[in-house]
Design a protein around this motif. Structure first.
Motif, PDB file in Angstrom:
ATOM      1  N   UNK A  14       0.859  -1.182   0.000  1.00 48.10           N
ATOM      2  CA  UNK A  14       0.000   0.000   0.000  1.00 48.10           C
ATOM      3  C   UNK A  14       0.898   1.236   0.000  1.00 48.10           C
ATOM      4  N   UNK A  15       0.451   2.268  -0.679  1.00 52.38           N
ATOM      5  CA  UNK A  15       1.184   3.524  -0.717  1.00 52.38           C
ATOM      6  C   UNK A  15       0.885   4.285   0.576  1.00 52.38           C
ATOM      7  N   UNK A  16       1.888   4.468   1.461  1.00 54.63           N
ATOM      8  CA  UNK A  16       1.608   5.131   2.736  1.00 54.63           C
ATOM      9  C   UNK A  16       1.211   6.597   2.590  1.00 54.63           C
ATOM     10  N   UNK A  28      -6.441  -3.616  13.373  1.00 55.37           N
ATOM     11  CA  UNK A  28      -5.861  -2.421  12.772  1.00 55.37           C
ATOM     12  C   UNK A  28      -6.492  -2.206  11.404  1.00 55.37           C
ATOM     13  N   UNK A  29      -7.068  -1.037  11.199  1.00 58.66           N
ATOM     14  CA  UNK A  29      -7.728  -0.695   9.940  1.00 58.66           C
ATOM     15  C   UNK A  29      -7.040   0.506   9.321  1.00 58.66           C
ATOM     16  N   UNK A  30      -6.632   0.352   8.069  1.00 54.11           N
ATOM     17  CA  UNK A  30      -6.062   1.469   7.309  1.00 54.11           C
ATOM     18  C   UNK A  30      -7.201   2.107   6.523  1.00 54.11           C
ATOM     19  N   UNK A  31      -7.426   3.383   6.726  1.00 53.83           N
ATOM     20  CA  UNK A  31      -8.446   4.116   5.979  1.00 53.83           C
ATOM     21  C   UNK A  31      -7.710   4.993   4.983  1.00 53.83           C
ATOM     22  N   UNK A  35     -11.393   6.516   0.789  1.00 52.90           N
ATOM     23  CA  UNK A  35     -12.429   5.873   1.570  1.00 52.90           C
ATOM     24  C   UNK A  35     -12.280   4.367   1.695  1.00 52.90           C
ATOM     25  N   UNK A  36     -11.372   3.755   0.929  1.00 48.27           N
ATOM     26  CA  UNK A  36     -11.157   2.307   1.032  1.00 48.27           C
ATOM     27  C   UNK A  36     -10.607   1.985   2.418  1.00 48.27           C
ATOM     28  N   UNK A  37     -11.007   0.804   2.919  1.00 48.66           N
ATOM     29  CA  UNK A  37     -10.544   0.378   4.242  1.00 48.66           C
ATOM     30  C   UNK A  37      -9.898  -0.993   4.111  1.00 48.66           C
ATOM     31  N   UNK A  38      -8.766  -1.167   4.775  1.00 53.12           N
ATOM     32  CA  UNK A  38      -8.057  -2.435   4.780  1.00 53.12           C
ATOM     33  C   UNK A  38      -7.801  -2.841   6.222  1.00 53.12           C
TER      34      UNK A  38
END
Length: 112
Positions: A14-16, A28-31, A35-38
């Protein structure tokens, strides 16, 4: 790109720079900014450490980028970007060739 792990143990990059925020409750959720969530297995602290290491790597690589020779007198030539040089160890400290900006222009009181 940083490599993180999904809950099913598959990894993805993922591009930080596109991470808007990170939640940890309990997963742990990356938003992302779109708006995408991982949901990832890494902890909040681990993701932050991955991002910091990524940025440090980018900065360290930028030190060795060679800029092409340009003729500044040629019209339309953009000014090359420069990096701050490391301090000269023989000069007793201080960065070499540091540009000191002019002092600010003082404001004058308004006259009515």
């Amino acid at each position: 790109m940083i490599v993180v792990t999904r809950l099913n143990a598959t990894q993805f990059a993922v591009n930080p720079d596109l991470i808007e925020r990170i939640h940890e409750s309990p997963d742990t959720t990356l938003v992302m900014v779109d708006g995408a969530k991982y949901i990832v297995t890494e902890s909040l602290g681990e993701v932050i450490d991955l991002i910091a290491a990524y940025r440090a790597r980018i900065i360290s690589l930028a030190r060795f980028v060679q800029t092409p020779a340009v003729d500044p007198t040629e019209p339309g030539t953009p000014r090359p970007l420069g990096l701050v040089r490391d301090a000269d160890p023989t000069s007793g400290g201080g960065a070499a060739h540091v540009h000191v900006p002019d002092p600010p222009v003082p404001l004058r009181p308004r006259t009515t």
